[in-house]
Enzyme design. Sequence first.
Site, short mmCIF file in Angstrom:
data_model
loop_
_atom_site.label_atom_id
_atom_site.label_comp_id
_atom_site.label_asym_id
_atom_site.label_seq_id
_atom_site.Cartn_x
_atom_site.Cartn_y
_atom_site.Cartn_z
CE LYS A 96 -29.51 -15.51 -12.04
NZ LYS A 96 -28.08 -15.61 -12.32
CE LYS B 168 -23.34 -20.50 -7.56
NZ LYS B 168 -23.61 -19.16 -8.19
#
Length: 312
Positions: A187, A255
Amino acid sequence: MTETTTVGFIGLGLMGRPMARNLLKAGFHLIVYNRSRPPVEELAAAGARAAASSAEVAAASEFVITCLPGPREVRQVYLGPQGVLDGVRSGSVPAPVDSLGRGEAVLIEMSTIDPATHREIAAAAAERGAAYLDAPISGGTTGAERATLTIMVGGDGEALARARPVLRALGERLFHLGPVGSGAVAKLVNNMLGAINLLGLYEGLVLGVKAGLDPIQLIEAVNAGSGASRQFASGAPNVVKRDFTPGFTLDLMYKDVNLALELGRSLGVRLLAGSLAGQVLEETRGAGLGKQSIYAGVQELERLAGIEVKGT
């Protein structure tokens, strides 16, 4: 999977809320918890049971799904007071498999965080007699609403086999990539690539419009050419329409890219393009755009170029 299967869901944000609704539509008994109460009340009105803590969710559920903003929130929900691991206890869901076909609790963490945090929580879960899967998702709010998410899984194959009916209610494509932490790595690579492609979207559109091209024609030409990408195809029309409605925000992409860069540093991998993406995302957040859609970041480059990419 039985008619009495209970799934717990913690984290009812932009992604979590429609995912939880899809579990209800699929016929699972659902128990939910969220730090703010309105999403809980909304799901309760649709047929879910409301819980007062993460521990209560875990104590009542055969499968617990979490979908949270980042590593800090994940650690708090699992390891903090009244967290998931306070509720999961050996024997809370019978193991070995009981007469209803149920085994140990399976914890499914679907946030985008670092692999080290996943491994830490997985080890703590094992001490409580629970299985743990890291299963981050891709597909945005549209995929969450339509149950078409891509799910990248790390963890034990037997636990994944048990969890498949639950995950099928959430997504169309599921990849088992290895042990716990493997889904997170995939991911982070995915989102770093998405951020790099996002910079190309910003720069390509602004350059073309500054040079006098019609943005709609430019988008059509690029989508038919070798410069096409999924990011460009899906995002460029949003820029032209000036649709910066929050979905996947610049704060969240920042992030994720920084988690990928931290992973690269720990492994001694140079991530030059990823670092540049991180720098540009930091600039957009400094301009106060962090809570907006990732496509809102084009406005900083537009400001510097003195133009606006807007269709007629």
